[in-house]
Scaffold this motif. Sequence first.
Motif, short mmCIF file in Angstrom:
data_model
loop_
_atom_site.label_atom_id
_atom_site.label_comp_id
_atom_site.label_asym_id
_atom_site.label_seq_id
_atom_site.Cartn_x
_atom_site.Cartn_y
_atom_site.Cartn_z
N HIS A 114 0.85 -1.21 0.00
CA HIS A 114 0.00 0.00 0.00
C HIS A 114 0.87 1.24 0.00
O HIS A 114 1.87 1.33 0.72
CB HIS A 114 -1.01 -0.01 1.15
N ASP A 135 6.06 2.14 6.68
CA ASP A 135 4.66 1.74 6.48
C ASP A 135 3.98 2.65 5.47
O ASP A 135 3.41 3.65 5.84
CB ASP A 135 3.94 1.79 7.84
N ASP A 136 3.92 2.37 4.24
CA ASP A 136 4.52 1.24 3.58
C ASP A 136 5.22 1.71 2.31
O ASP A 136 5.13 1.07 1.27
CB ASP A 136 3.44 0.19 3.28
N GLU A 168 -5.46 1.54 2.34
CA GLU A 168 -5.21 0.41 3.25
C GLU A 168 -5.52 0.87 4.66
O GLU A 168 -6.17 0.17 5.44
CB GLU A 168 -3.75 -0.04 3.16
N GLU A 169 -5.05 2.09 4.95
CA GLU A 169 -5.20 2.62 6.31
C GLU A 169 -6.66 2.92 6.65
O GLU A 169 -6.98 3.18 7.80
CB GLU A 169 -4.33 3.87 6.49
N GLU A 196 4.83 -5.55 3.42
CA GLU A 196 4.51 -4.56 4.45
C GLU A 196 5.72 -4.32 5.35
O GLU A 196 6.20 -5.25 6.00
CB GLU A 196 3.38 -5.11 5.34
ZN LIG Z 1 1.00 -0.93 6.41
#
Ligand SMILES: [Zn+2]
Length: 315
Positions: A114, A135-136, A168-169, A196
């Motif tokens: 992501h 991240d990420d 994603e978050e 990740e």
């Molecule tokens: Zn992540």
Amino acid sequence: MKKILTLLVFVILISCGGQKQIINTPNAIKLEEVKESLEYLASDELEGRSTGSKGIEKAAIYIEDFFKAHKIKPYFKTYRDSFNLKDIVGYNVVGYIEGNDPNLKKEFVILGAHYDHIGKGKAVNGDTIANGANDDASGTVAVLEWAKYFSKTKNNKRSILFTLYAAEELGLKGSGHLAERLKAQNIDLYTMINFEMIGVPRAEDEIMAYISGYEKSNIADKLNGYSGTEIIGFLPKAREYKLFMRSDNYPFYNAFKVPAHAISTFDFTNFDYYHHVDDEADKMDFQHMTNFIKKMIPAIEGMVNTTSKEIKLNE
Ligand SMILES: [Zn+2]
């Protein structure tokens, strides 16, 4: 000097004249290039890459330009796979390298990460930008480097999708959208691997990386076998925290019921800045990242080139 150079050119010409052009794996991935991409994606200019922001738009353009520069085609009409989330528009970025085998190219391997992050975080010394280097951005850069590698070697029999997800978050929304869209097209998905937080190394006596959902398939064994070294292990905490269900591999597992896992080198002991404004480029270990990206190449090559589908879900 000149004679030696001529001889060297001659040797290179001969070695390129064979059936299969051999690209020296260790030299194909360069630390400076890994660093450059990561430093841009995790820079303050991108304001923490929250989905719907100007910052993530810049990240998407960077990824598209990277694909274009390295002659990686879009899988859809454009690189963007767009979706709506209430009042904002998110877009995954999807690159494609068709397999070189007339039959196996119908089968797909998806590599993903992501590229979104959380935008702002709790202020520390006046800094509120959550840069999301580990991240990420780290996984994103790995996927870009492999895309570049396979666009040069073109040694993949199966087709590969290089997929960078938004949202994603916000709850795996981007990967969820793409998984459903590809499922509706009924593609023959063989495996999916999500990367990740690969920006920091584990302790020296630990296996370099671990995979979520370790017991769900034989993928770790197979990848280690293809690479000829044990790169991928089992992390008890990954099972305890149900990491298998907590990242972008999960929607692909749900939609396709094929091996779909996440690989990481963050093991809860080696990085203090998860979702913290200090998750910045200067906290990354670029030598480790470069090594990891290199080491995974033979593993990925094995996966995309075996004549049969050796990686399987466990019964
Ligand atoms: Zn992540």
